[in-house]
Scaffold this motif. Structure first.
Motif, PDB file in Angstrom:
ATOM      1  N   LYS A  64       0.855  -1.178   0.000  1.00  0.00           N
ATOM      2  CA  LYS A  64       0.000   0.000   0.000  1.00  0.00           C
ATOM      3  C   LYS A  64       0.898   1.237   0.000  1.00  0.00           C
ATOM      4  O   LYS A  64       1.776   1.347   0.854  1.00  0.00           O
ATOM      5  CB  LYS A  64      -0.900   0.017   1.237  1.00  0.00           C
ATOM      6  N   PRO A  65       0.696   2.154  -0.933  1.00  0.00           N
ATOM      7  CA  PRO A  65       1.579   3.328  -1.024  1.00  0.00           C
ATOM      8  C   PRO A  65       1.200   4.432  -0.044  1.00  0.00           C
ATOM      9  O   PRO A  65       0.925   5.558  -0.430  1.00  0.00           O
ATOM     10  CB  PRO A  65       1.406   3.768  -2.475  1.00  0.00           C
ATOM     11  N   GLU A  66       1.188   4.097   1.234  1.00  0.00           N
ATOM     12  CA  GLU A  66       0.841   5.059   2.282  1.00  0.00           C
ATOM     13  C   GLU A  66       2.034   5.244   3.203  1.00  0.00           C
ATOM     14  O   GLU A  66       2.790   4.301   3.433  1.00  0.00           O
ATOM     15  CB  GLU A  66      -0.350   4.543   3.094  1.00  0.00           C
ATOM     16  N   PRO A  67       2.218   6.447   3.759  1.00  0.00           N
ATOM     17  CA  PRO A  67       3.336   6.664   4.687  1.00  0.00           C
ATOM     18  C   PRO A  67       3.288   5.698   5.870  1.00  0.00           C
ATOM     19  O   PRO A  67       2.216   5.331   6.339  1.00  0.00           O
ATOM     20  CB  PRO A  67       3.137   8.107   5.149  1.00  0.00           C
ATOM     21  N   GLY A  68       4.457   5.275   6.301  1.00  0.00           N
ATOM     22  CA  GLY A  68       4.573   4.367   7.439  1.00  0.00           C
ATOM     23  C   GLY A  68       5.434   3.170   7.105  1.00  0.00           C
ATOM     24  O   GLY A  68       6.064   3.105   6.049  1.00  0.00           O
ATOM     25  N   VAL A  81      11.458  -8.501   5.081  1.00  0.00           N
ATOM     26  CA  VAL A  81      11.508  -7.382   4.153  1.00  0.00           C
ATOM     27  C   VAL A  81      10.485  -6.352   4.619  1.00  0.00           C
ATOM     28  O   VAL A  81       9.368  -6.709   5.005  1.00  0.00           O
ATOM     29  CB  VAL A  81      11.250  -7.834   2.686  1.00  0.00           C
ATOM     30  N   CYS A  82      10.910  -5.090   4.644  1.00  0.00           N
ATOM     31  CA  CYS A  82      10.049  -4.009   5.121  1.00  0.00           C
ATOM     32  C   CYS A  82      10.067  -2.861   4.126  1.00  0.00           C
ATOM     33  O   CYS A  82      11.084  -2.591   3.490  1.00  0.00           O
ATOM     34  CB  CYS A  82      10.521  -3.480   6.476  1.00  0.00           C
ATOM     35  N   LEU A  83       8.933  -2.201   4.018  1.00  0.00           N
ATOM     36  CA  LEU A  83       8.833  -1.000   3.204  1.00  0.00           C
ATOM     37  C   LEU A  83       8.572   0.165   4.138  1.00  0.00           C
ATOM     38  O   LEU A  83       7.693   0.111   4.990  1.00  0.00           O
ATOM     39  CB  LEU A  83       7.691  -1.116   2.193  1.00  0.00           C
ATOM     40  N   ARG A  84       9.358   1.200   3.971  1.00  0.00           N
ATOM     41  CA  ARG A  84       9.196   2.417   4.754  1.00  0.00           C
ATOM     42  C   ARG A  84       8.931   3.558   3.774  1.00  0.00           C
ATOM     43  O   ARG A  84       9.753   3.834   2.904  1.00  0.00           O
ATOM     44  CB  ARG A  84      10.450   2.676   5.573  1.00  0.00           C
ATOM     45  N   ILE A  85       7.748   4.178   3.900  1.00  0.00           N
ATOM     46  CA  ILE A  85       7.418   5.331   3.065  1.00  0.00           C
ATOM     47  C   ILE A  85       7.442   6.564   3.954  1.00  0.00           C
ATOM     48  O   ILE A  85       6.767   6.616   4.980  1.00  0.00           O
ATOM     49  CB  ILE A  85       6.052   5.155   2.374  1.00  0.00           C
ATOM     50  N   PHE A  86       8.222   7.547   3.549  1.00  0.00           N
ATOM     51  CA  PHE A  86       8.408   8.759   4.332  1.00  0.00           C
ATOM     52  C   PHE A  86       7.369   9.809   3.933  1.00  0.00           C
ATOM     53  O   PHE A  86       6.689   9.686   2.916  1.00  0.00           O
ATOM     54  CB  PHE A  86       9.831   9.290   4.128  1.00  0.00           C
ATOM     55  N   SER A  87       7.280  10.853   4.739  1.00  0.00           N
ATOM     56  CA  SER A  87       6.278  11.893   4.511  1.00  0.00           C
ATOM     57  C   SER A  87       6.495  12.640   3.188  1.00  0.00           C
ATOM     58  O   SER A  87       5.552  13.175   2.609  1.00  0.00           O
ATOM     59  CB  SER A  87       6.251  12.880   5.680  1.00  0.00           C
ATOM     60  N   ASP A  88       7.718  12.664   2.682  1.00  0.00           N
ATOM     61  CA  ASP A  88       7.976  13.331   1.398  1.00  0.00           C
ATOM     62  C   ASP A  88       7.715  12.403   0.205  1.00  0.00           C
ATOM     63  O   ASP A  88       8.076  12.699  -0.919  1.00  0.00           O
ATOM     64  CB  ASP A  88       9.403  13.872   1.344  1.00  0.00           C
ATOM     65  N   GLU A  89       7.097  11.240   0.489  1.00  0.00           N
ATOM     66  CA  GLU A  89       6.728  10.217  -0.494  1.00  0.00           C
ATOM     67  C   GLU A  89       7.925   9.483  -1.089  1.00  0.00           C
ATOM     68  O   GLU A  89       7.801   8.790  -2.088  1.00  0.00           O
ATOM     69  CB  GLU A  89       5.813  10.786  -1.585  1.00  0.00           C
ATOM     70  N   SER A  90       9.084   9.627  -0.479  1.00  0.00           N
ATOM     71  CA  SER A  90      10.196   8.760  -0.867  1.00  0.00           C
ATOM     72  C   SER A  90      10.008   7.441  -0.115  1.00  0.00           C
ATOM     73  O   SER A  90       9.357   7.383   0.926  1.00  0.00           O
ATOM     74  CB  SER A  90      11.542   9.399  -0.526  1.00  0.00           C
ATOM     75  N   ALA A  91      10.557   6.384  -0.677  1.00  0.00           N
ATOM     76  CA  ALA A  91      10.351   5.050  -0.104  1.00  0.00           C
ATOM     77  C   ALA A  91      11.691   4.333   0.029  1.00  0.00           C
ATOM     78  O   ALA A  91      12.639   4.605  -0.717  1.00  0.00           O
ATOM     79  CB  ALA A  91       9.409   4.242  -0.979  1.00  0.00           C
ATOM     80  N   LEU A  92      11.730   3.420   0.973  1.00  0.00           N
ATOM     81  CA  LEU A  92      12.917   2.601   1.178  1.00  0.00           C
ATOM     82  C   LEU A  92      12.476   1.178   1.475  1.00  0.00           C
ATOM     83  O   LEU A  92      11.731   0.932   2.427  1.00  0.00           O
ATOM     84  CB  LEU A  92      13.757   3.149   2.334  1.00  0.00           C
TER      85      LEU A  92
END
Length: 135
Positions: A64-68, A81-92
């Motif tokens: 899901k492309p939501e911050p968090g 495996v983890c996805l981290r989406i930041f408030s500036d919409e960059s992802a890691l």
């Protein structure tokens, strides 16, 4: 005199047995050390392959492309495996197996998560190291 020559020969044989025994013991210790090193290297190589596989699996997963932060544990590749989406919409995307980590940067654009084409990294691509750690 003959008795002394017999004792000398016996002492020489015993000395050779002791030296041979010490040599074999030393070689055994060296072999065990090399075996432990090989086992550690084999484990590191397996963790590397697993981390890269987890990263690729994470790239293909429908996040899901939501911050968090969101994570998935994977028993096939012995890792997470983890996805981290930041408030500036960059992802890691962060993949971990054993002591091996891999990272993939990305961006959320128009509600769609897209990973950078530059590929994965084996070092933290963010300035803040804490952002690269698994939640």
């Amino acid at each position: 005199m003959r008795q002394q020559k017999g004792m000398s020969s016996l002492m020489l044989v015993l000395l050779m047995l002791v030296l041979g025994s010490l040599t074999l013991q030393g070689m055994s210790m060296q072999h065990q050390s090399q075996l432990r090193q090989t086992t550690l290297e084999q484990r590191a190589m397996q963790d590397t392959v697993n981390a890269e596989s987890l990263l690729e699996e994470g790239r293909m997963f429908a996040w899901k492309p939501e911050p968090g932060d969101r994570c998935r544990d994977d028993t096939d590749f012995a890792g997470r495996v983890c996805l981290r989406i930041f408030s500036d919409e960059s992802a890691l995307l962060i993949a971990n197996s054993g002591e091996q980590y891999r990272w993939q940067t990305g961006q959320v654009q128009k509600g769609i998560l897209q990973f950078d084409r530059s590929g994965w990294s084996d070092f933290c691509p963010r300035k803040e190291v804490l952002q690269c750690q698994l939640p």
